[in-house]
Design a protein around this motif. Structure first.
Motif, PDB file in Angstrom:
ATOM      1  N   ILE A  28      21.756 -12.994 -13.346  1.00 27.29           N
ATOM      2  CA  ILE A  28      21.955 -12.320 -12.079  1.00 27.29           C
ATOM      3  C   ILE A  28      21.293 -12.793 -11.016  1.00 27.29           C
ATOM      4  O   ILE A  28      21.416 -12.653  -9.623  1.00 27.29           O
ATOM      5  CB  ILE A  28      21.335 -10.871 -12.244  1.00 27.29           C
ATOM      6  N   TYR A  29      20.195 -13.783 -11.188  1.00 32.62           N
ATOM      7  CA  TYR A  29      19.453 -14.265  -9.968  1.00 32.62           C
ATOM      8  C   TYR A  29      20.612 -15.323  -9.334  1.00 32.62           C
ATOM      9  O   TYR A  29      20.706 -15.317  -8.053  1.00 32.62           O
ATOM     10  CB  TYR A  29      18.251 -14.921 -10.276  1.00 32.62           C
ATOM     11  N   ASP A  30      20.940 -16.031 -10.288  1.00 37.38           N
ATOM     12  CA  ASP A  30      21.911 -17.422  -9.670  1.00 37.38           C
ATOM     13  C   ASP A  30      23.284 -16.831  -9.471  1.00 37.38           C
ATOM     14  O   ASP A  30      23.908 -17.198  -8.609  1.00 37.38           O
ATOM     15  CB  ASP A  30      22.140 -18.408 -10.847  1.00 37.38           C
ATOM     16  N   LEU A  31      23.641 -15.545  -9.748  1.00 36.65           N
ATOM     17  CA  LEU A  31      24.729 -14.990  -9.233  1.00 36.65           C
ATOM     18  C   LEU A  31      24.674 -14.540  -8.154  1.00 36.65           C
ATOM     19  O   LEU A  31      25.512 -14.034  -7.186  1.00 36.65           O
ATOM     20  CB  LEU A  31      25.230 -13.764  -9.931  1.00 36.65           C
ATOM     21  N   GLY A  32      23.515 -14.329  -7.591  1.00 38.11           N
ATOM     22  CA  GLY A  32      23.323 -14.054  -5.968  1.00 38.11           C
ATOM     23  C   GLY A  32      23.107 -12.197  -5.907  1.00 38.11           C
ATOM     24  O   GLY A  32      22.979 -11.923  -4.816  1.00 38.11           O
ATOM     25  N   LEU A  33      22.660 -11.788  -7.054  1.00 40.03           N
ATOM     26  CA  LEU A  33      22.672 -10.274  -7.011  1.00 40.03           C
ATOM     27  C   LEU A  33      21.260  -9.946  -6.585  1.00 40.03           C
ATOM     28  O   LEU A  33      20.928  -8.470  -6.400  1.00 40.03           O
ATOM     29  CB  LEU A  33      22.746  -9.742  -8.536  1.00 40.03           C
ATOM     30  N   ILE A  34      20.301 -10.835  -6.648  1.00 40.54           N
ATOM     31  CA  ILE A  34      18.814 -10.316  -6.028  1.00 40.54           C
ATOM     32  C   ILE A  34      18.686 -10.866  -4.724  1.00 40.54           C
ATOM     33  O   ILE A  34      18.860 -12.087  -4.526  1.00 40.54           O
ATOM     34  CB  ILE A  34      17.838 -10.958  -7.088  1.00 40.54           C
ATOM     35  N   TYR A  35      18.656  -9.899  -3.882  1.00 42.58           N
ATOM     36  CA  TYR A  35      18.509  -9.991  -2.570  1.00 42.58           C
ATOM     37  C   TYR A  35      16.789 -10.185  -1.941  1.00 42.58           C
ATOM     38  O   TYR A  35      16.782 -11.216  -1.131  1.00 42.58           O
ATOM     39  CB  TYR A  35      18.810  -8.875  -1.435  1.00 42.58           C
ATOM     40  N   GLU A  36      16.083  -9.645  -2.668  1.00 43.70           N
ATOM     41  CA  GLU A  36      14.601  -9.899  -2.201  1.00 43.70           C
ATOM     42  C   GLU A  36      13.662  -9.549  -3.480  1.00 43.70           C
ATOM     43  O   GLU A  36      13.971  -8.578  -4.299  1.00 43.70           O
ATOM     44  CB  GLU A  36      14.316  -8.724  -1.251  1.00 43.70           C
ATOM     45  N   VAL A  37      12.723 -10.278  -3.701  1.00 50.95           N
ATOM     46  CA  VAL A  37      11.608  -9.915  -4.483  1.00 50.95           C
ATOM     47  C   VAL A  37       9.990  -9.970  -3.518  1.00 50.95           C
ATOM     48  O   VAL A  37       9.875 -11.049  -3.202  1.00 50.95           O
ATOM     49  CB  VAL A  37      11.422 -11.031  -5.536  1.00 50.95           C
ATOM     50  N   ASN A  38       9.424  -8.748  -3.730  1.00 49.90           N
ATOM     51  CA  ASN A  38       8.326  -8.979  -2.764  1.00 49.90           C
ATOM     52  C   ASN A  38       7.114  -8.288  -3.948  1.00 49.90           C
ATOM     53  O   ASN A  38       7.214  -7.471  -4.455  1.00 49.90           O
ATOM     54  CB  ASN A  38       8.251  -8.180  -1.582  1.00 49.90           C
ATOM     55  N   VAL A  39       5.854  -8.923  -3.710  1.00 55.40           N
ATOM     56  CA  VAL A  39       4.682  -8.404  -4.582  1.00 55.40           C
ATOM     57  C   VAL A  39       3.652  -8.258  -3.705  1.00 55.40           C
ATOM     58  O   VAL A  39       3.316  -9.315  -2.766  1.00 55.40           O
ATOM     59  CB  VAL A  39       4.382  -9.326  -5.610  1.00 55.40           C
ATOM     60  N   ASN A  40       2.936  -6.844  -3.669  1.00 55.44           N
ATOM     61  CA  ASN A  40       1.855  -6.854  -2.723  1.00 55.44           C
ATOM     62  C   ASN A  40       0.428  -7.211  -3.829  1.00 55.44           C
ATOM     63  O   ASN A  40       0.630  -7.678  -4.767  1.00 55.44           O
ATOM     64  CB  ASN A  40       1.665  -5.694  -2.051  1.00 55.44           C
ATOM     65  N   LYS A  41      -0.722  -7.352  -2.940  1.00 54.45           N
ATOM     66  CA  LYS A  41      -2.001  -7.888  -3.696  1.00 54.45           C
ATOM     67  C   LYS A  41      -2.369  -6.788  -4.758  1.00 54.45           C
ATOM     68  O   LYS A  41      -3.135  -7.049  -5.519  1.00 54.45           O
ATOM     69  CB  LYS A  41      -2.939  -8.100  -2.921  1.00 54.45           C
ATOM     70  N   GLU A  42      -1.798  -5.469  -4.858  1.00 51.98           N
ATOM     71  CA  GLU A  42      -2.153  -4.369  -5.939  1.00 51.98           C
ATOM     72  C   GLU A  42      -1.315  -4.657  -6.935  1.00 51.98           C
ATOM     73  O   GLU A  42      -1.340  -3.949  -7.903  1.00 51.98           O
ATOM     74  CB  GLU A  42      -2.122  -3.145  -5.265  1.00 51.98           C
ATOM     75  N   GLY A  43      -0.357  -5.687  -6.898  1.00 55.62           N
ATOM     76  CA  GLY A  43       0.767  -5.779  -8.244  1.00 55.62           C
ATOM     77  C   GLY A  43       1.818  -5.025  -7.833  1.00 55.62           C
ATOM     78  O   GLY A  43       2.730  -4.879  -8.949  1.00 55.62           O
ATOM     79  N   LYS A  44       2.099  -4.269  -7.012  1.00 53.11           N
ATOM     80  CA  LYS A  44       3.543  -3.815  -6.753  1.00 53.11           C
ATOM     81  C   LYS A  44       4.503  -4.332  -6.167  1.00 53.11           C
ATOM     82  O   LYS A  44       4.574  -5.208  -5.376  1.00 53.11           O
ATOM     83  CB  LYS A  44       3.273  -2.496  -5.496  1.00 53.11           C
ATOM     84  N   ALA A  45       5.471  -4.305  -7.215  1.00 53.81           N
ATOM     85  CA  ALA A  45       6.544  -5.226  -6.983  1.00 53.81           C
ATOM     86  C   ALA A  45       7.995  -4.498  -6.494  1.00 53.81           C
ATOM     87  O   ALA A  45       8.033  -3.191  -6.772  1.00 53.81           O
ATOM     88  CB  ALA A  45       6.991  -6.083  -8.385  1.00 53.81           C
ATOM     89  N   VAL A  46       8.630  -4.923  -5.479  1.00 54.72           N
ATOM     90  CA  VAL A  46       9.912  -4.419  -4.871  1.00 54.72           C
ATOM     91  C   VAL A  46      10.981  -5.364  -5.018  1.00 54.72           C
ATOM     92  O   VAL A  46      10.773  -6.550  -4.958  1.00 54.72           O
ATOM     93  CB  VAL A  46       9.526  -4.114  -3.422  1.00 54.72           C
ATOM     94  N   VAL A  47      11.945  -5.145  -5.727  1.00 54.74           N
ATOM     95  CA  VAL A  47      13.098  -5.889  -6.141  1.00 54.74           C
ATOM     96  C   VAL A  47      14.300  -5.179  -5.295  1.00 54.74           C
ATOM     97  O   VAL A  47      14.591  -3.972  -5.550  1.00 54.74           O
ATOM     98  CB  VAL A  47      13.476  -6.020  -7.331  1.00 54.74           C
ATOM     99  N   VAL A  48      14.924  -5.848  -4.374  1.00 52.28           N
ATOM    100  CA  VAL A  48      16.290  -5.400  -3.915  1.00 52.28           C
ATOM    101  C   VAL A  48      17.262  -6.005  -4.297  1.00 52.28           C
ATOM    102  O   VAL A  48      17.442  -7.250  -4.309  1.00 52.28           O
ATOM    103  CB  VAL A  48      16.348  -5.542  -2.126  1.00 52.28           C
ATOM    104  N   MET A  49      18.285  -5.464  -4.977  1.00 53.75           N
ATOM    105  CA  MET A  49      19.410  -6.256  -5.541  1.00 53.75           C
ATOM    106  C   MET A  49      20.691  -5.323  -5.190  1.00 53.75           C
ATOM    107  O   MET A  49      21.131  -4.619  -4.853  1.00 53.75           O
ATOM    108  CB  MET A  49      19.208  -5.955  -7.082  1.00 53.75           C
ATOM    109  N   THR A  50      21.880  -6.202  -5.633  1.00 54.08           N
ATOM    110  CA  THR A  50      23.197  -5.494  -5.656  1.00 54.08           C
ATOM    111  C   THR A  50      23.780  -5.682  -6.932  1.00 54.08           C
ATOM    112  O   THR A  50      23.448  -6.347  -7.953  1.00 54.08           O
ATOM    113  CB  THR A  50      23.842  -6.200  -4.478  1.00 54.08           C
ATOM    114  N   LEU A  51      25.103  -5.064  -6.916  1.00 51.35           N
ATOM    115  CA  LEU A  51      25.946  -5.762  -8.372  1.00 51.35           C
ATOM    116  C   LEU A  51      27.247  -6.255  -7.573  1.00 51.35           C
ATOM    117  O   LEU A  51      27.487  -6.202  -6.242  1.00 51.35           O
ATOM    118  CB  LEU A  51      26.428  -4.097  -8.804  1.00 51.35           C
ATOM    119  N   THR A  52      28.154  -6.628  -8.487  1.00 48.71           N
ATOM    120  CA  THR A  52      29.308  -7.578  -8.033  1.00 48.71           C
ATOM    121  C   THR A  52      30.310  -6.549  -7.132  1.00 48.71           C
ATOM    122  O   THR A  52      30.981  -6.869  -6.441  1.00 48.71           O
ATOM    123  CB  THR A  52      29.685  -8.206  -9.022  1.00 48.71           C
TER     124      THR A  52
END
Length: 105
Positions: A28-52
């Motif tokens: 899914i990463y190489d497909l371009g379905l992942i728009y953003e990956v962010n991690v803050n210093k507390e370990g909170k991850a935010v992933v913005v994704m789409t589908l085909t």
């Protein structure tokens, strides 16, 4: 940005590369379905994704799988997976690796 957090984002990307679209033999990463990956210093991850497409048969299960894979990354304390269709996915979002895999190069 601290290198420790950059490496967490890289770890997440590596985890996301283990998830494959069931209809296309590319992760899914190489497909371009992942728009953003962010991690803050507390370990909170935010992933913005789409589908085909909004009617994708894995519309419910794929975000869950992304949540599980990201949650399994060491040091991640919380995960938000945000699904968006803006901008809509197009084949122009494929990585070079995906294009090679699909015979488009």
């Amino acid at each position: 940005m601290d290198n420790e957090f950059l490496s967490k984002e890289e770890e997440i990307v590596n985890a996301l590369k283990t998830i494959y679209d069931p209809e296309i033999p590319v992760n899914i990463y190489d497909l371009g379905l992942i728009y953003e990956v962010n991690v803050n210093k507390e370990g909170k991850a935010v992933v913005v994704m789409t589908l085909t497409s909004p009617n994708c048969p894995v519309a419910e299960s794929m975000p869950e799988e992304v949540f599980e894979k990201v949650s399994d990354v060491d040091g991640i304390t919380h995960v938000d997976v945000n699904l968006t269709f803006d901008p809509p996915w197009t084949k122009d979002m494929l990585s070079e690796e995906a294009m090679l895999e699909l015979g488009l190069l």
